[in-house]
Design a protein around this motif. Structure first.
Motif, PDB file in Angstrom:
ATOM      1  N   VAL A 106       1.134  -1.284   0.449  1.00 12.24           N
ATOM      2  CA  VAL A 106      -0.167  -0.004  -0.214  1.00 12.24           C
ATOM      3  C   VAL A 106       0.998   1.241  -0.278  1.00 12.24           C
ATOM      4  O   VAL A 106       1.555   1.820   0.474  1.00 12.24           O
ATOM      5  CB  VAL A 106      -0.936   0.076   1.260  1.00 12.24           C
ATOM      6  CG1 VAL A 106      -1.722   1.023   1.478  1.00 12.24           C
ATOM      7  CG2 VAL A 106      -1.967  -1.124   1.247  1.00 12.24           C
ATOM      8  N   ASP A 107       0.601   1.795  -0.962  1.00 12.59           N
ATOM      9  CA  ASP A 107       1.345   3.528  -1.343  1.00 12.59           C
ATOM     10  C   ASP A 107       0.368   4.405  -1.157  1.00 12.59           C
ATOM     11  O   ASP A 107      -0.597   4.329  -0.999  1.00 12.59           O
ATOM     12  CB  ASP A 107       1.743   3.267  -2.327  1.00 12.59           C
ATOM     13  CG  ASP A 107       3.381   2.756  -2.237  1.00 12.59           C
ATOM     14  OD1 ASP A 107       3.993   2.336  -2.048  1.00 12.59           O
ATOM     15  OD2 ASP A 107       3.269   1.621  -3.785  1.00 12.59           O
ATOM     16  N   LEU A 108       0.968   5.665  -0.417  1.00 18.00           N
ATOM     17  CA  LEU A 108       0.333   7.016  -0.503  1.00 18.00           C
ATOM     18  C   LEU A 108      -0.380   6.656  -1.981  1.00 18.00           C
ATOM     19  O   LEU A 108       0.301   6.913  -3.474  1.00 18.00           O
ATOM     20  CB  LEU A 108       1.578   8.480  -0.638  1.00 18.00           C
ATOM     21  CG  LEU A 108       1.679   8.063   0.596  1.00 18.00           C
ATOM     22  CD1 LEU A 108       3.065   9.324   0.506  1.00 18.00           C
ATOM     23  CD2 LEU A 108       1.135   8.117   1.602  1.00 18.00           C
ATOM     24  N   ASN A 109      -1.802   7.552  -1.881  1.00 13.66           N
ATOM     25  CA  ASN A 109      -2.485   7.819  -3.337  1.00 13.66           C
ATOM     26  C   ASN A 109      -3.556   6.290  -3.836  1.00 13.66           C
ATOM     27  O   ASN A 109      -4.638   6.653  -4.155  1.00 13.66           O
ATOM     28  CB  ASN A 109      -1.535   8.257  -4.769  1.00 13.66           C
ATOM     29  CG  ASN A 109      -2.445  10.185  -4.634  1.00 13.66           C
ATOM     30  OD1 ASN A 109      -1.971  10.558  -4.114  1.00 13.66           O
ATOM     31  ND2 ASN A 109      -1.702  10.041  -5.715  1.00 13.66           N
ATOM     32  N   ASP A 110      -3.179   5.033  -2.653  1.00  9.54           N
ATOM     33  CA  ASP A 110      -3.853   4.010  -3.315  1.00  9.54           C
ATOM     34  C   ASP A 110      -5.199   4.430  -2.064  1.00  9.54           C
ATOM     35  O   ASP A 110      -5.011   5.296  -1.447  1.00  9.54           O
ATOM     36  CB  ASP A 110      -3.045   3.400  -2.441  1.00  9.54           C
ATOM     37  CG  ASP A 110      -2.173   2.559  -3.181  1.00  9.54           C
ATOM     38  OD1 ASP A 110      -1.919   3.977  -4.229  1.00  9.54           O
ATOM     39  OD2 ASP A 110      -1.442   1.985  -3.115  1.00  9.54           O
ATOM     40  N   ALA A 139      -2.824   3.060  -7.004  1.00  9.13           N
ATOM     41  CA  ALA A 139      -2.413   4.431  -7.541  1.00  9.13           C
ATOM     42  C   ALA A 139      -0.823   3.913  -8.200  1.00  9.13           C
ATOM     43  O   ALA A 139      -0.088   3.140  -7.740  1.00  9.13           O
ATOM     44  CB  ALA A 139      -2.571   5.576  -6.932  1.00  9.13           C
ATOM     45  N   ILE A 140      -0.275   4.661  -9.235  1.00  7.47           N
ATOM     46  CA  ILE A 140       0.454   4.297 -10.351  1.00  7.47           C
ATOM     47  C   ILE A 140       1.538   5.607  -9.765  1.00  7.47           C
ATOM     48  O   ILE A 140       2.617   5.889  -9.297  1.00  7.47           O
ATOM     49  CB  ILE A 140       0.777   3.864 -11.459  1.00  7.47           C
ATOM     50  CG1 ILE A 140       0.250   2.880 -11.196  1.00  7.47           C
ATOM     51  CG2 ILE A 140       2.149   3.824 -12.334  1.00  7.47           C
ATOM     52  CD1 ILE A 140      -0.197   2.398 -12.992  1.00  7.47           C
ATOM     53  N   ASN A 141       0.805   6.915 -10.032  1.00  2.00           N
ATOM     54  CA  ASN A 141       1.638   8.195  -9.427  1.00  2.00           C
ATOM     55  C   ASN A 141       1.701   8.098  -8.657  1.00  2.00           C
ATOM     56  O   ASN A 141       0.721   8.121  -7.195  1.00  2.00           O
ATOM     57  CB  ASN A 141       0.895   8.811  -9.998  1.00  2.00           C
ATOM     58  CG  ASN A 141       0.568   9.027 -11.949  1.00  2.00           C
ATOM     59  OD1 ASN A 141       2.004   8.504 -12.699  1.00  2.00           O
ATOM     60  ND2 ASN A 141       0.252   9.670 -12.590  1.00  2.00           N
ATOM     61  N   PRO A 142       2.374   8.939  -7.382  1.00  4.84           N
ATOM     62  CA  PRO A 142       3.135   8.964  -6.126  1.00  4.84           C
ATOM     63  C   PRO A 142       2.075  10.623  -6.222  1.00  4.84           C
ATOM     64  O   PRO A 142       2.031  11.181  -7.277  1.00  4.84           O
ATOM     65  CB  PRO A 142       4.319   9.387  -6.228  1.00  4.84           C
ATOM     66  CG  PRO A 142       4.826   9.407  -7.257  1.00  4.84           C
ATOM     67  CD  PRO A 142       4.524   9.220  -8.537  1.00  4.84           C
ATOM     68  N   PRO A 143       1.895  10.744  -4.840  1.00  2.00           N
ATOM     69  CA  PRO A 143       1.533  12.644  -4.048  1.00  2.00           C
ATOM     70  C   PRO A 143       2.462  13.699  -4.613  1.00  2.00           C
ATOM     71  O   PRO A 143       3.643  13.166  -4.712  1.00  2.00           O
ATOM     72  CB  PRO A 143       0.786  12.545  -2.721  1.00  2.00           C
ATOM     73  CG  PRO A 143       1.483  11.413  -2.505  1.00  2.00           C
ATOM     74  CD  PRO A 143       1.871  10.791  -3.895  1.00  2.00           C
TER      75      PRO A 143
END
Length: 529
Positions: A106-110, A139-143
């Motif tokens: 899990v990453d930011l923006n997911d 999400a593939i792009n980070p914030p």
RNA sequence: GGGCUGGUAGCUCAACUGGCAGAGCAGCGGACUUUUAAUCCGCGGGCUGUGGGUUCGAGUCCCACCCGGCCUACCA
């Protein structure tokens, strides 16, 4: 330009998830409470819990906007449309395996959803003690930068979605915008107005002085224009027998773009039979006061360094007085172009020797009067040459029954007692045609069908136009019209984002695609946005 | 259209007179079971908007172009 390391890492996670049989984009969420509702719920039940977590399980969902990894526990905020809530993922509660899975995938923006029990942390924040967690959308792009957010103006406009997800103030502007438009509709609907829709594609444009966008209608084998105004259609409806009509629509003007002008903008126009411009002035005041109360709850507005007070009644000043006060020129006595030109030059106005008399007046108004009108002010009784669709004043046919509303130095509204004399209207069109022949591209073309409509008889009517975007600027204290339009007009970038090429190696991650097309040598073309 | 000004890592920004392209956040690896821009240790990451030119050497100087911003013009 290849994908950056963060994008590649996230795509690799998608690959691993797929391999594990986990769908990174499941079709449904099983959220039981919005984030804000979960917080509200806990506040309500907390007194009965004796410091224990809420035994009732809930499921919340949203975008992951922060992750604080403490080792054996993780804090994370998720945000949905209602607000945000903190997730508390604890090894003892969630299990070592699930916690590790969260940290790994899990990453930011997911977007995720979490089951668990509401409780209050030691530091006092209402949170969810998570018992299970599922990915909803990877999400593939980070914030952007978590502290500064996205500030680059160009990117904010081109990729408004990033601006919106990052900057709460931007989200609020468009909430206010919706509230304003809702309030306007309510005001008019409650007063017996009929909301109508008139053509955007028009065979003859009119109702304002502006260059139109031109398009070609293949089925009719004919040139059409995007409307610069809906005025002439709405007045046809008054002729048709409706007493009160309004339309909120986009108008299009093929002109410069600046802080107050977008080529595509939103306009309210309404027409009232058996009313004159004094009646309209009163309605204008009421409408804007009502709208401010509904959308903002106040009549006091910050506008740059100023405070604007919308409390009625608003001062009224005639065009003649306004010009006299701020320039010392009495346009009713200076009726020849050369003298007016000389006086305007002496004041420093940017006019040329060939600028026609009415244009000089307009220039004087814009340069010397408008910037002074910060508090709401009606300017009324304009020279006839500036207003080809307005009725002349019976006591002085050089003037028309017209007013404009200025607030914050913005030209906000324009209204008049409508010209319903078909012969005078014909004459005004002829004057416009003459100006047009002389090279004034913005002069109106003759609309014979409109004259025909007037020949059937139009009752005395008051009409009103309001620039919605500018009103929103005023209500949200934004000095640029682009800040209140979700997707403002920008020139296209010559090179696209490059995704058409960059994403092709990952097409095998699409489920059910065995022949990814990526090997085919099709031309790489993309919209540049 | 004209003037001024800007474009450097995913984001926010540095880089003196032309002299090894850096920081914070984000990312990656490690530690940490109540954090709040968490903290601590370590590591990667760059077509310096594009194309030319000057120079031993260009993010920096020159020319052209692209895309923004501000002002101005146009927008009754």
């Amino acid at each position: 330009m290849p994908l950056n390391d963060q994008q590649q890492a996230r795509l690799e996670k998608i690959r691993e998830l797929r391999a594990q049989g986990v769908d990174p984009y499941p079709p449904r969420s099983s959220r039981t409470l919005a984030a804000a509702d979960a917080v509200t719920r806990f506040v309500e039940v907390e007194p009965h819990l004796g410091g224990q977590p809420d035994p009732e399980p809930v499921t919340v969902a949203g975008r992951v906007v922060s992750i604080r990894d403490m080792g054996g526990s993780v804090f994370s905020h998720i945000r949905d449309g209602s607000g945000s809530i903190q997730l508390f993922l604890r090894r003892d509660t969630l299990g070592a395996e699930q916690l590790a899975w969260f940290k790994r995938y899990v990453d930011l923006n997911d977007f995720v959803e979490a089951d668990g029990h509401l409780f209050r942390t030691r530091s006092g924040e209402i949170s969810l003690q998570v018992t299970a967690l599922r990915l909803l959308s990877k999400a593939i792009n980070p914030p952007p930068d978590k502290w500064h957010g996205l500030t680059d103006v160009e990117t904010r406009y081109r990729q408004r979605y990033v601006d919106l997800m990052t900057n709460p103030a931007t989200r609020q502007v468009f909430v206010t915008r919706a509230l304003v438009i809702r309030a306007i509709r309510r005001y008019l609907d409650e007063r017996g107005f009929l909301e109508v829709e008139t053509p955007t594609l028009q065979p003859v444009y009119g109702g304002a002085a502006a260059r139109p966008f031109t398009t070609y209608y293949h089925a009719l084998d004919q040139t059409f224009y995007l409307r610069i105004s809906d005025e002439l259609y709405l007045k046809r409806l008054i002729v048709g027998g409706y007493d009160r009509v309004y339309e909120i629509c986009k108008d299009f003007r093929n002109e410069g773009i600046d802080a107050r002008h977008n080529p595509e903008f939103t306009m309210l126009e309404f027409y009232v039979a058996y009313a004159d411009y004094y009646d309209i002035m009163k309605m204008c005041e009421e409408l804007i006061v009502f709208t401010a109360q509904e959308a903002l709850g106040t009549l006091l507005l910050s506008w740059g360094p100023h405070m604007i007070d919308l409390t009625p009644p608003w001062p009224r000043i005639s065009f003649r007085e306004a010009l006299l006060r701020y320039t010392g020129i009495d346009f009713l006595t200076v009726t020849d172009q050369p003298t007016l030109y000389r006086l305007a030059r002496e004041l420093g106005a940017d006019v040329r020797p060939d600028t026609v008399w009415p244009r000089i007046l307009d220039e004087l108004l814009k340069t010397f009067v408008r910037p002074e009108l910060i508090q709401p002010t009606f300017v009324y009784d304009y020279p006839v040459a500036l207003s080809p669709l307005a009725k002349r004043k019976p006591e002085d046919p050089r003037l028309v029954e017209r007013f404009q509303l200025f607030v914050g130095g913005l030209e906000l509204a324009n209204a008049y007692t409508e010209l319903n004399d078909p012969l005078d209207q014909f004459y005004r069109f002829l004057e416009q045609a003459r100006d047009r022949m002389r090279g004034d591209e913005e002069a109106m073309p003759i609309d014979e069908d409109y004259i025909n409509a007037l020949m059937y008889g139009m009752p005395p009517t008051g009409g009103f136009g309001l620039g919605i975007d500018r009103l929103i600027m005023l209500f949200t204290n934004r000095q640029t019209i682009r800040e209140v339009i979700l997707f403002p007009q920008l020139r296209s970038k010559p090179e696209p984002l490059g995704l058409t090429e960059d994403l092709q190696p990952y097409l095998d991650l699409v489920p059910g695609i065995h022949d990814p097309l990526a090997g085919e040598d099709f031309p790489v073309e993309a919209n540049s946005g």
